[in-house]
Design a protein around this motif. Structure first.
Motif, mmCIF file in Angstrom:
data_model
loop_
_atom_site.group_PDB
_atom_site.id
_atom_site.type_symbol
_atom_site.label_atom_id
_atom_site.label_comp_id
_atom_site.label_asym_id
_atom_site.label_seq_id
_atom_site.Cartn_x
_atom_site.Cartn_y
_atom_site.Cartn_z
ATOM 1 N N ASP A 188 4.920 -19.299 -10.653
ATOM 2 C CA ASP A 188 5.996 -20.345 -10.130
ATOM 3 C C ASP A 188 5.981 -20.384 -8.584
ATOM 4 O OD1 ASP A 188 6.147 -20.719 -12.746
ATOM 5 O OD2 ASP A 188 8.018 -19.411 -12.860
ATOM 6 N N ILE A 189 5.922 -19.460 -7.974
ATOM 7 C CA ILE A 189 6.096 -19.314 -6.405
ATOM 8 C C ILE A 189 5.273 -20.610 -5.856
ATOM 9 C CG2 ILE A 189 5.752 -18.311 -4.331
ATOM 10 C CD1 ILE A 189 8.434 -17.216 -5.910
ATOM 11 N N LYS A 235 10.954 -13.163 -6.455
ATOM 12 C CA LYS A 235 10.332 -11.563 -6.437
ATOM 13 C C LYS A 235 8.536 -11.436 -6.168
ATOM 14 C CE LYS A 235 10.364 -9.497 -10.503
ATOM 15 N NZ LYS A 235 8.795 -9.338 -10.764
ATOM 16 N N THR A 236 8.271 -10.302 -5.932
ATOM 17 C CA THR A 236 6.978 -10.039 -5.974
ATOM 18 C C THR A 236 6.602 -9.678 -7.360
ATOM 19 O OG1 THR A 236 7.119 -7.816 -5.178
ATOM 20 C CG2 THR A 236 6.816 -9.451 -3.386
ATOM 21 N N PRO A 237 5.241 -9.926 -7.459
ATOM 22 C CA PRO A 237 4.984 -9.307 -8.998
ATOM 23 C C PRO A 237 5.052 -7.925 -9.503
ATOM 24 C CG PRO A 237 3.256 -10.926 -8.235
ATOM 25 C CD PRO A 237 4.069 -10.497 -7.207
ATOM 26 N N CYS A 275 0.574 -14.809 -13.082
ATOM 27 C CA CYS A 275 0.289 -14.586 -11.445
ATOM 28 C C CYS A 275 -0.821 -15.375 -11.129
ATOM 29 C CB CYS A 275 0.125 -13.109 -10.964
ATOM 30 S SG CYS A 275 1.473 -12.049 -11.402
ATOM 31 N N PHE A 321 -1.662 -11.354 -4.835
ATOM 32 C CA PHE A 321 -1.169 -12.498 -5.849
ATOM 33 C C PHE A 321 0.348 -12.610 -5.972
ATOM 34 C CE2 PHE A 321 -2.574 -8.476 -8.293
ATOM 35 C CZ PHE A 321 -1.110 -7.967 -8.846
ATOM 36 N N GLU A 322 0.647 -13.961 -6.495
ATOM 37 C CA GLU A 322 2.354 -14.365 -6.390
ATOM 38 C C GLU A 322 2.472 -14.595 -7.829
ATOM 39 O OE1 GLU A 322 4.513 -14.315 -3.912
ATOM 40 O OE2 GLU A 322 3.322 -13.703 -2.118
ATOM 41 N N LEU A 323 3.743 -14.592 -8.164
ATOM 42 C CA LEU A 323 3.962 -15.191 -9.496
ATOM 43 C C LEU A 323 3.634 -16.662 -9.622
ATOM 44 C CD1 LEU A 323 7.708 -13.913 -10.111
ATOM 45 C CD2 LEU A 323 5.516 -12.971 -11.009
ATOM 46 N N GLU A 371 -0.564 -2.778 -6.922
ATOM 47 C CA GLU A 371 -1.452 -2.944 -5.889
ATOM 48 C C GLU A 371 -1.273 -1.694 -4.870
ATOM 49 O OE1 GLU A 371 0.079 -5.917 -2.983
ATOM 50 O OE2 GLU A 371 -2.037 -6.871 -3.138
ATOM 51 N N PHE A 422 13.811 -20.673 -8.380
ATOM 52 C CA PHE A 422 12.587 -19.575 -8.514
ATOM 53 C C PHE A 422 13.102 -18.247 -8.961
ATOM 54 C CE2 PHE A 422 9.113 -22.195 -7.178
ATOM 55 C CZ PHE A 422 9.788 -23.158 -6.558
#
Lengths: 531, 531
Positions: A55-56, B11-13, A79, A51-53, B125, B8
């Motif tokens: 907004d990305i 970053k990664t979560p 996310c 998973f990504e934020l 994760e 943006f």
């Protein structure tokens, strides 16, 4: 943890599945073939979070953003599950401004809340296999040519020789010819997407869409026709380069120069014969800025109405005017990757810049539709070649005995340990006193090639029996041969090697037949099933 | 897709990371070592979806259920990200009632909304590597022994010889001794979890918890002490088997018989010396029903207050009375796998029955904490052995020339193609006229062992120069040797082979030193960093 039995809805979520057994084995083999090719070209693996934020991902997929899976707001960051592998790669590039040149590959699952069509291989959770070259330190078309070379290596090594074609076009040629023909600037994208349908519908229908639906001047449409129906190789580039109207357009001129260069490089890579410069190829995504391509096979472009007995034709001719699935493989924007073409991609020089103005990194890449490749490969293997075996075991260690037989469990364990120590793949029965028939059935279920059989008298003499499974009744070694325990592992290894060599020779001999239409036949069978 | 640059949060979560470069390469090597061992034992891969129906996970993780990631309700089914690989496996077994005996492995990411501690390797994760044997067709302790054999093969092949111990206990022995000592039935689980802390705190503290907090009779606690402080091997089983009070308890009696059997089988598998029967090992999860185990290394059980200059001691002695991280690896119930022990598991015969009363399938398995194994392995490699190389490339194809030099791009491509065709891993510069220094730097950055150098005159004679990188100035082949193009691939392959053989010999020689405390030293360094 409650002890009461609860009634569960025992299934995987909609559009997802478990991969197990021979399907999983075959898919893993496809992955490892592709990975090996990627590594041969100096690519490095990048593994990003699933998973990504939120907004990305926002604003990258147009109206298909509705297909994105969101995680529930449980406090903290919002996310979403990744929708493709390209945007996470662009995010990583923007986060790592020191990395200026990189070949990265990524094989992972992506997630799209689309209407699943399992029989067509369209799932909500599915694999993508991407390789992308990023970086400004290159001259035009050099990395682009290598990406196409990678595509041919993948399909050659999957055994698809002669069964695939790479359609190539260039966004700058396309944009240029639309300008030259007189398409108004604001209509270029929509006219481009009409042209992209030429492999699914005849020109008259495409023309109708352009003129009646999209309000294009009929004269302009007719001019477009003179270009977009053309396909060929180097000679087509040369012919276009003598078209003065086109050459007067800067975009078309650059595109044609790059296309000529690409042909040169593809020749050096010895893959020119796999390429079709197809002026109707447009691709859906907005973000492509240069060369674009799509790998097709008969299996990915089924006939609209297949006529029985139709003579086998060259793929290139065949694909013209045929209907292909609506579910075109598009690496990011189309939720149904892996159903139409079997691989696709292109150059996208401006995507990374969407994340960071400091990081404008040109990129070129390709995405392989593994699920589609899997389905076609499985169909090609045919019923006869399929097995139910779950794993590749080399040896099954057994014991037989008469009255008073103890089962020789510890002895079987010791022999298994010897063979494991030598790196062999070994199983044995977990019963203390297994029946002979149970042991043979277990070995046969996994198509284990060799049995090592323990008997009390033989063991006392330091020997066991090595038996090749499935020998004919009359074979001199039908009952196995006695081997000393001290040389057992070595002996079994040699036998395995001999058996593999013989099998490889047999496979090579039979593949000559298969090339004579056998594979194409299997792929046609698949198409029929999928209608 | 808008063209505006948006700002943006790059970053990664939280609690997730990208894996890239040498870290990714090392992790992949750990995965492939583990997979190879799994396959050697006839295991088949099972790949389940990353999310499950929410009901499947409900009621499996006790109060840790709050750590489960839920997907947002976007219409349709309610789903959650998997929390471990065991529950999806049990769900799959319940869904496939025809599968009655199966060895499955699964290497995949799991998700826990815990407070991350990146430096300790505790992520939201993270990867788990599980192997489980399911099925009723076995006699007691045979598959259990093979699982322990698998654990030893994994750590031996990762190069941890002599650096790990497998602690083993049996739930039935534990339950039996609590009964014999007079623990009331309803207090057995809570007293058991107090005992499990004996590797983190001294007996007096554990006793205080039992008596003061949990209301156990002090006399009962003192009886318990006489048992749970004991650890050893076969002789401990035998000594307990002469304890009449224990033998009178049916649960303890069965447990001890099985333990004796296990020792027999571990002897046949030649791994008895890696095992410690540890009566204080209890494990957190409710669902274990038989043998339980935990693999520890110095690195996973750091000293509470490490005294400088403390003499190296045998692991078994060392682990006694030491503090280990609170973050114990527990395959399903503990959100912090991979921080304490490096692998753990046991027999769970009743979990599958929670999904379907028709499917009561006994299982035994182990989960490897890859993140912890990765951190320790990386620390062991030491700064000196670390490289920044991103991939394993065999050859870098270069071209040099004087005035009027064209760059020989197409020729470099042709040579690269020849080498790819031979299966070699090859790179070259994407510039038309690259400078020599750029080409050398690119090759050195990835520690590419060989360069193939093209020159116009030599090419005209059908030759190129093969140069081993990094040779000393005085070396006779410092400037490379001329090789005919027709035999180039073969020549390079031979050189690579020779170089690998030499490197392997050198590594073998230096590992003798490393075994003499080098590894233990590195692990201690790691602990210090992690405090």
């Amino acid at each position: 943890m409650g002890k009461e039995k609860v009634s569960f809805n025992l299934k995987t979520p909609k559009g997802t599945k478990d991969w197990f057994g021979s399907d999983g084995l075959l898919r893993d083999r496809i992955f490892s073939t592709i990975t090996e090719v990627f590594k041969r070209h100096g690519a490095t693996s990048l593994d990003t979070p699933v998973f990504e934020l939120r907004d990305i991902l926002a604003g990258k997929y147009g109206e298909d953003s509705k297909l994105i899976y969101d995680l529930q707001d449980q406090g903290g960051e919002l996310c979403s599950l990744r929708y493709d592998l390209t945007v996470p790669f662009a995010r990583w590039l923007a986060m790592n401004p020191n990395v200026r040149n990189i070949k990265r590959y990524h094989i992972a699952k992506v997630y799209r809340r689309d209407q699943p069509a399992m029989s067509k291989g369209r799932m909500r959770e599915f694999y993508q296999c991407d390789i992308d070259f990023a970086g400004a330190n290159y001259d035009p078309m050099v990395p682009d040519a290598e990406i196409l070379r990678i595509a041919t290596e993948v399909f050659e090594e999957l055994g698809w020789k002669g069964c695939y074609t790479i359609k190539v076009n260039h966004r700058k040629i396309l944009d240029g010819l639309f300008e030259v023909c007189g398409v108004p600037k604001e209509k270029i994208r929509t006219i481009s997407s009409a042209v992209d349908k030429l492999d699914k519908m005849p020109w008259v229908d495409v023309r109708r869409e352009m003129v009646d639906e999209k309000g294009l001047d009929g004269v302009v449409a007719d001019k477009i026709e003179t270009y977009v129906v053309r396909k060929g190789g180097r000679e087509l580039v040369e012919s276009l380069q003598s078209d003065e109207a086109l050459l007067a357009n800067p975009s078309a001129k650059t595109g044609l120069e790059e296309m000529a260069l690409l042909m040169d490089y593809l020749e050096a890579f010895d893959i020119l014969d796999k390429i079709s410069f197809d002026m109707s190829l447009a691709r859906g995504l907005d973000y492509y800025t240069g060369v674009i391509y799509e790998v097709v096979t008969e299996g990915s472009a089924p006939a609209a109405a297949p006529s029985a007995g139709e003579e086998a034709q060259k793929i290139q001719k065949k694909s013209k005017g045929k209907t292909k699935n609506d579910d075109d493989d598009d690496r990011s924007n189309d939720p149904s990757i892996g159903v139409g073409s079997i691989a696709a991609g292109g150059r996208y020089d401006e995507l990374v810049g969407m994340f960071s103005s400091r990081a404008q990194i040109p990129c070129v890449g390709i995405s392989f539709g593994v699920d589609r490749i899997f389905s076609i490969t499985k169909a090609r293997m045919g019923e006869n070649n399929r097995t139910n075996k779950l794993c590749d075991v080399d040896v099954y260690v057994m014991a037989f005995g008469g009255k008073g037989f103890t089962g020789l469990l510890k002895e079987r364990m010791e022999v298994a340990r010897r063979l494991w120590d030598a790196g062999l793949k070994v199983e044995f029965s977990y019963k203390r006193k297994p029946k002979p028939i149970q042991q043979f059935e277990a070995a046969e279920a996994n198509a284990v090639p060799f049995a090592v059989i323990l008997g009390e008298d033989e063991l006392a003499a330091g020997q066991v029996r090595v038996k090749e499974m499935g020998l004919d009744k009359g074979h001199p070694e039908k009952d196995g041969v006695l081997v000393n325990l001290s040389t057992l592992a070595e002996d079994v290894k040699e036998r395995l090697e001999r058996k593999k060599t013989a099998a490889a020779a047999a496979a090579a001999a039979s593949s000559i037949d298969a090339d004579e239409g056998g594979i194409a036949k299997k792929i046609e069978d698949l198409d029929v099933k999928e209608e």
